[in-house]
Design an enzyme around this catalytic site. Structure first.
Site, PDB file in Angstrom:
ATOM      1  N   ASP A   1     -11.229  -9.013   6.400  1.00  0.00           N
ATOM      2  CA  ASP A   1     -11.114 -10.467   6.458  1.00  0.00           C
ATOM      3  C   ASP A   1     -11.868 -10.952   7.689  1.00  0.00           C
ATOM      4  O   ASP A   1     -12.439 -10.165   8.442  1.00  0.00           O
ATOM      5  CB  ASP A   1      -9.643 -10.887   6.454  1.00  0.00           C
ATOM      6  CG  ASP A   1      -8.920 -10.390   7.691  1.00  0.00           C
ATOM      7  OD1 ASP A   1      -9.586  -9.852   8.598  1.00  0.00           O
ATOM      8  OD2 ASP A   1      -7.694 -10.525   7.751  1.00  0.00           O
TER       9      ASP A   1
ATOM     10  N   ASP B   1      -4.708  -9.120  -2.087  1.00  0.00           N
ATOM     11  CA  ASP B   1      -4.242  -8.282  -0.981  1.00  0.00           C
ATOM     12  C   ASP B   1      -2.922  -8.853  -0.540  1.00  0.00           C
ATOM     13  O   ASP B   1      -2.691 -10.072  -0.669  1.00  0.00           O
ATOM     14  CB  ASP B   1      -5.218  -8.312   0.195  1.00  0.00           C
ATOM     15  CG  ASP B   1      -5.018  -9.547   1.043  1.00  0.00           C
ATOM     16  OD1 ASP B   1      -4.257  -9.483   2.029  1.00  0.00           O
ATOM     17  OD2 ASP B   1      -5.611 -10.604   0.716  1.00  0.00           O
TER      18      ASP B   1
ATOM     19  N   CYS C   1      11.120   5.676 -11.907  1.00  0.00           N
ATOM     20  CA  CYS C   1       9.868   5.852 -11.150  1.00  0.00           C
ATOM     21  C   CYS C   1       9.534   7.336 -11.017  1.00  0.00           C
ATOM     22  O   CYS C   1      10.409   8.173 -10.861  1.00  0.00           O
ATOM     23  CB  CYS C   1      10.029   5.211  -9.772  1.00  0.00           C
ATOM     24  SG  CYS C   1       8.598   5.437  -8.695  1.00  0.00           S
TER      25      CYS C   1
ATOM     26  N   CYS D   1       7.263   8.514  -8.669  1.00  0.00           N
ATOM     27  CA  CYS D   1       6.557   8.747  -7.410  1.00  0.00           C
ATOM     28  C   CYS D   1       7.161   9.949  -6.684  1.00  0.00           C
ATOM     29  O   CYS D   1       8.258  10.410  -7.011  1.00  0.00           O
ATOM     30  CB  CYS D   1       6.584   7.504  -6.518  1.00  0.00           C
ATOM     31  SG  CYS D   1       8.083   7.301  -5.549  1.00  0.00           S
TER      32      CYS D   1
ATOM     33  N   CYS E   1      10.700   9.300  -5.336  1.00  0.00           N
ATOM     34  CA  CYS E   1      11.751   9.263  -6.362  1.00  0.00           C
ATOM     35  C   CYS E   1      11.961  10.626  -7.021  1.00  0.00           C
ATOM     36  O   CYS E   1      13.051  10.924  -7.488  1.00  0.00           O
ATOM     37  CB  CYS E   1      11.434   8.191  -7.401  1.00  0.00           C
ATOM     38  SG  CYS E   1      11.712   6.532  -6.744  1.00  0.00           S
TER      39      CYS E   1
ATOM     40  N   HIS F   1       6.496   4.827  -2.067  1.00  0.00           N
ATOM     41  CA  HIS F   1       7.139   4.313  -3.284  1.00  0.00           C
ATOM     42  C   HIS F   1       6.621   2.913  -3.633  1.00  0.00           C
ATOM     43  O   HIS F   1       6.274   2.635  -4.781  1.00  0.00           O
ATOM     44  CB  HIS F   1       8.660   4.286  -3.122  1.00  0.00           C
ATOM     45  CG  HIS F   1       9.335   3.552  -4.233  1.00  0.00           C
ATOM     46  ND1 HIS F   1       9.676   4.152  -5.420  1.00  0.00           N
ATOM     47  CD2 HIS F   1       9.686   2.246  -4.362  1.00  0.00           C
ATOM     48  CE1 HIS F   1      10.213   3.253  -6.224  1.00  0.00           C
ATOM     49  NE2 HIS F   1      10.243   2.092  -5.609  1.00  0.00           N
TER      50      HIS F   1
END
Lengths: 377, 377
Positions: free
Chosen positions: B92, B268, B306, B308, B311, B337
């Protein structure tokens, strides 16, 4: 099921290669156990600790007892499942933390009354209670409650605390005879402060009780390196050859080699992990502080000879930036590097035992790590 | 080399699937960019961010300018090498951070005078300077300097700040015509506050300059959800179809779907990473705060649906323990996560565009995420 086998005995010194055989697998000694105080090796996903070659870690009974509590860990399936660490876990007895962390404590014949360092609540540890807590945690190797002896301390007071440790060891041993199980082993702890005859006395006494292994406690409390080595040697004279020998809370790379040469098999220490979080890393050329301004635009890795993830991917300049910006990633990257260093050191030590070159390795390491840890802070 | 291709245009709404093609590779849109403020996605080794499916991240010019400075990053091989991120980086312009972080700032026709939030030193950003800084950083997509417009603000003041943004956009554009390179693209930023006609005015003006893409700035500053969506719609009316459209600093799962439906390609937001560090995670059933006492001995993962790493391996009870013990590992596990959740959300969104079921996905997500982010804190 807990066995210890000696696979190789050095012909030049007391160093040996051994195997600790448990229902959870076999670990080779000499072994270094990273410290996972609160059920986590700080910053490290357990798979990464394991991938670095570690097969056993230490966790702290005192901390886990206070938070989250042994009942919760038991409900969640025990410490291994709790923290997702599938290999061995040794838990200490809390004796040292009560001494070093609690704002208040009172030692009686029955145990230790202390206040939580978290919220000031009052608690009591007896020798039997700390074994019961460790049973609930489900660790693989349990340590008996001992008294931590400050340095320096008078002969008389040291003797009293050593004898109290012995009394508690007997209570622990007798309790364990009645309540032992197949999956957990218990180690006794030798005290005796920095007095040779008290060390001898304690080593004889503790090893007269048939524990699965024996530890030398009460070292690394500010004593000179020579005193430390002397106390290790004296204790070792009475420690049985065919059982694992563990020196608690030690040490620097040089401390470890010095103890291995004298016949020690097991180590734990916060140095690699704590140093990392303070920005100090172990390299093949000694300590390096990532905070130094000289690393500002340094494109080299922490240690050009190191092959760890951190050294393969990040420059000193970047790590210094992260450290000064207090970016959490840096604590992980430096911890990983230091644990990699210690894992490699242990490999080198085992290799040097087998090739009878441990004295050479000692010289090499002493070049860069002769200084006490305190000098590196 | 910077191209944008539309691969699929929804028949039911403005959503589209696109591809941003650069010398560093191709990324598919709609895309979410995790925020790596100081040259690191907080707590995350870059390989893991990449393995979650992210191909572009955002980093902050303001922070990197102040520390470690663009010259050091340039010396260390540019931002990609610096942080070991091999895929795309958008930086940015610093306009927003000067507004939100600096204790002191003064906006003039030439730029922004401000004081560092780190040490109070005085600095000046002009439109040309921020492009020069971003050139040194070596990011792939550069943003022009804009003025951040607070909410609420009077029409007159909003108009003045919007016109100053336009003046700076012209200066940026003209500078870039003279100094552009093959490897970096520049996006313009539409302002206009929360006034529809000023948004229209700004969208027309900014898109009259031939930037590589266009962003909608100045949202997510406290305005109601409806106003936000209205400002996005108004801006979009004038944004060219064949260029990437980026709405800055947004947002919740619902914000993202709402913007995608209206034709936005890029996002973003600090939400997944910042929420994680505060103990709040995104689940298929809405927000969950790991701090809750009810999770004390809960053996379920954060989200049973989930897949991931967190998890698959850790219970809520363990994560709650780590969070209360302030163990650094928890910030990594929760961030992982949440980034996994956002990556999966973007996959679901792309899939829903292709199958023309985006409205259904919106309804599903709205069930659990209708509330504003602020309610979740």
């Amino acid at each position: 099921m807990f066995k210890f086998q000696i696979l190789y005995q050095s012909r030049k010194n007391q160093a040996r290669i051994g195997a600790i055989i448990t229902h959870r697998g076999v670990i080779e000694t000499p072994v270094f156990m990273p410290v996972g105080t609160q059920g986590t090796i700080k910053t490290m996903p357990p798979e990464i600790v394991s991938s670095l070659g570690y097969n056993i870690i230490l966790s702290n009974t005192y901390h886990l007892y206070l938070r989250p509590g042994p009942d919760i860990i038991q409900e969640l399936g025990g410490i291994h499942k709790f923290m997702n660490w599938k290999k061995l876990i040794l838990t200490d007895s809390g004796g040292f933390q009560v001494y070093s962390l609690s704002q208040f404590r009172k030692i009686t014949e029955e145990g230790i009354l202390f206040k939580s360092h978290i919220n000031g609540t009052e608690h009591f540890f007896s020798p039997i209670m700390v074994l019961e807590i460790q049973k609930k945690l489900g660790s693989d190797i349990l340590m008996v409650l001992d008294t931590c002896i400050p340095y320096p301390l008078s002969y008389e007071e040291t003797k009293n605390l050593t004898e109290l440790t012995h009394k508690w060891a007997v209570e622990s041993f007798e309790y364990w005879q009645r309540h032992k199980n197949e999956k957990q082993a218990v180690f006794g702890i030798i005290q005796g402060g920095m007095y040779e005859d008290l060390r001898r006395y304690s080593a004889k006494f503790i090893t007269s009780l048939e524990f699965d292994g024996y530890a030398i406690g009460g070292l690394s409390v500010g004593e000179p390196l020579e005193t430390r080595n002397q106390m290790i040697e004296t204790s070792l004279e009475y420690m049985p050859y065919h059982k694992p020998r563990y020196v608690m809370g030690i040490g620097t790379p040089l401390d470890i080699i010095d103890a291995v040469i004298r016949g020690i098999d097991m180590f734990d220490c916060v140095l690699p992990t704590r140093n990392a979080r303070r920005g100090t890393v172990f390299t093949s050329k000694g300590f390096l502080s990532i905070k130094n301004a000289s690393f500002k635009s340094d494109s080299l890795p922490l240690d050009p000879e190191c092959e760890c993830y951190t050294c393969r991917n990040f420059s000193r300049g970047y790590l210094r930036h992260l450290f000064h910006a207090k970016e959490l990633l840096v604590y992980f990257l430096l911890t990983l590097h230091n644990l990699f260093y210690y894992a490699k050191l242990m490999k080198h030590i085992k290799n040097a035992i087998k090739t009878e070159t441990l004295e050479n390795l000692r010289e090499e390491v002493a070049q860069y790590y002769l200084k006490n840890f305190n000098d590196s802070k």
